[in-house]
Design an enzyme around this catalytic site. Structure first.
Site, mmCIF file in Angstrom:
data_model
loop_
_atom_site.group_PDB
_atom_site.id
_atom_site.type_symbol
_atom_site.label_atom_id
_atom_site.label_comp_id
_atom_site.label_asym_id
_atom_site.label_seq_id
_atom_site.Cartn_x
_atom_site.Cartn_y
_atom_site.Cartn_z
ATOM 1 N NE ARG A 139 -7.424 -8.440 0.406
ATOM 2 C CZ ARG A 139 -7.005 -7.716 -0.625
ATOM 3 N NH1 ARG A 139 -5.947 -6.923 -0.511
ATOM 4 N NH2 ARG A 139 -7.627 -7.774 -1.776
ATOM 5 C CE LYS A 181 -4.383 -1.969 1.116
ATOM 6 N NZ LYS A 181 -5.381 -2.377 2.094
HETATM 7 N N1 HH2 Z 1 -7.395 -4.041 0.604
HETATM 8 C C1 HH2 Z 1 -7.726 -4.076 -0.712
HETATM 9 C C2 HH2 Z 1 -8.821 -4.818 -1.152
HETATM 10 N N2 HH2 Z 1 -9.561 -5.541 -0.290
HETATM 11 N N3 HH2 Z 1 -9.990 -6.278 1.910
HETATM 12 C C3 HH2 Z 1 -9.699 -6.260 3.215
HETATM 13 N N4 HH2 Z 1 -10.435 -6.972 4.096
HETATM 14 N N5 HH2 Z 1 -8.642 -5.524 3.702
HETATM 15 C C4 HH2 Z 1 -7.854 -4.779 2.887
HETATM 16 O O1 HH2 Z 1 -6.935 -4.104 3.398
HETATM 17 C C5 HH2 Z 1 -8.149 -4.762 1.486
HETATM 18 C C6 HH2 Z 1 -9.253 -5.539 1.033
HETATM 19 C C7 HH2 Z 1 -6.889 -3.296 -1.708
HETATM 20 O O2 HH2 Z 1 -5.851 -4.066 -2.217
HETATM 21 P P1 HH2 Z 1 -5.886 -4.787 -3.654
HETATM 22 O O3 HH2 Z 1 -6.966 -5.807 -3.690
HETATM 23 O O4 HH2 Z 1 -4.549 -5.279 -3.988
HETATM 24 O O5 HH2 Z 1 -6.168 -3.608 -4.664
HETATM 25 P P2 HH2 Z 1 -7.451 -3.202 -5.516
HETATM 26 O O6 HH2 Z 1 -8.511 -2.795 -4.539
HETATM 27 O O7 HH2 Z 1 -6.959 -2.055 -6.361
HETATM 28 O O8 HH2 Z 1 -7.882 -4.397 -6.314
#
Ligand code: HH2
Length: 268
Positions: free
Chosen positions: A240, A205
């Protein structure tokens, strides 16, 4: 928990695993690297992201879930705020739900989770992804996140969800400044008072980029490892991450050290 973004536009790996074949291969790779769970999403929630309709999320994730299920019985969460997507994913073989809106986006989601008897992750977010980073504001971010999560646990239980199937997540980067993220990390232990397992999503992040100076999210694995080590030592039960291979090593080392000083770790 390995992240599987079946999206064209995720912040760190958008488009890399957007095709079913690429996503299924990446799932197999993360399982081989030691991931215990996978989190599949068909909608990016990065700051500024536009919403993806349920039909399109279903089109992206269901074939991937069905294909993973043919090869593996790994626990799979569906990262969505919409009941229709969660239901289609559970029908295809997902085993729990990860809702970044904590049941606020779609009032049918919590009752679906209750009916299906599956676990759910309730995450804190101030605002909506489209605007959440414009002016996040709190008087005490840790106290407010805890009050919010307490309220959402109560709402889920009211909808019929078994409290023992609820995980909580402070939502790093979701309506938080750099300082808010650091406060929520340095005081993470306080969240254990809520009595539920904690999931933390710090991987790649932007606050890690700000601390390390690394502008490319894909090159933030060591910075992410630093955050993971801290969160595990301070009460996180599920991390995660985008890079399970190296992170599994970090988790094992930190757990071995913490178990030495606290034989009751991890929490029962
Ligand atoms: N962060 C993201 C997405 N889903 N869910 C939970 N429970 N906690 C988190 O911190 C979280 C989440 C964002 O990361 P990523 O999926 O890599 O990115 P994007 O939302 O751009 O797909």
């Amino acid at each position: 928990m390995g992240v599987l973004n079946v999206t064209p536009d995720s912040f760190s790996d958008g488009g890399k695993f957007a095709s079913t074949d690429a996503a299924v291969a990446h799932a197999a790779d993360m399982i081989a690297q030691g991931a215990d769970l996978l989190d599949l999403g068909g909608e990016s929630t990065r700051p500024g992201a536009a919403r993806v309709p349920a039909e399109e999320q279903i089109r992206r994730v269901v074939p991937v879930i069905s294909a993973i299920r043919k090869a593996s019985d790994i626990a799979l969460s569906i990262d969505t705020t919409l009941a229709a997507v969660a239901e289609a994913a559970l029908d295809a073989g997902a085993t729990f739900v990860n809702d970044i809106s904590a049941g606020r986006d779609d009032e049918r989601l919590l009752s679906l989770v209750a009916r299906r008897g599956v676990p759910i992750v309730l995450m804190h977010m101030q605002g909506q992804p489209a605007t959440m980073q414009q002016a996040p504001s709190y008087s005490d971010v840790v106290v407010e996140v805890m009050q919010f999560l307490k309220g959402r646990i109560a709402a889920a239980v009211h909808a019929g969800v078994n409290v023992n199937r609820i995980l909580i997540d402070p939502g790093y980067g979701f309506g938080k400044t750099f300082e808010h993220n650091l406060d929520l990390l340095s005081r993470l232990k306080e969240l254990t008072a809520l009595g539920r397992p904690i999931l933390t999503g710090t991987s790649r992040k932007s606050f890690i980029g700000k601390i390390t100076g690394e502008t490319d999210p894909q090159h933030r694995v060591f910075g992410s490892a630093g955050a993971v080590a801290w969160t595990i030592a301070n009460g996180s039960d599920v991390v995660r991450v985008h890079d399970p291979g190296p992170i599994v090593q970090v988790v094992r080392v930190v757990r071995a050290i913490v178990e030495r000083t606290n034989p009751n770790f991890p929490k029962p």
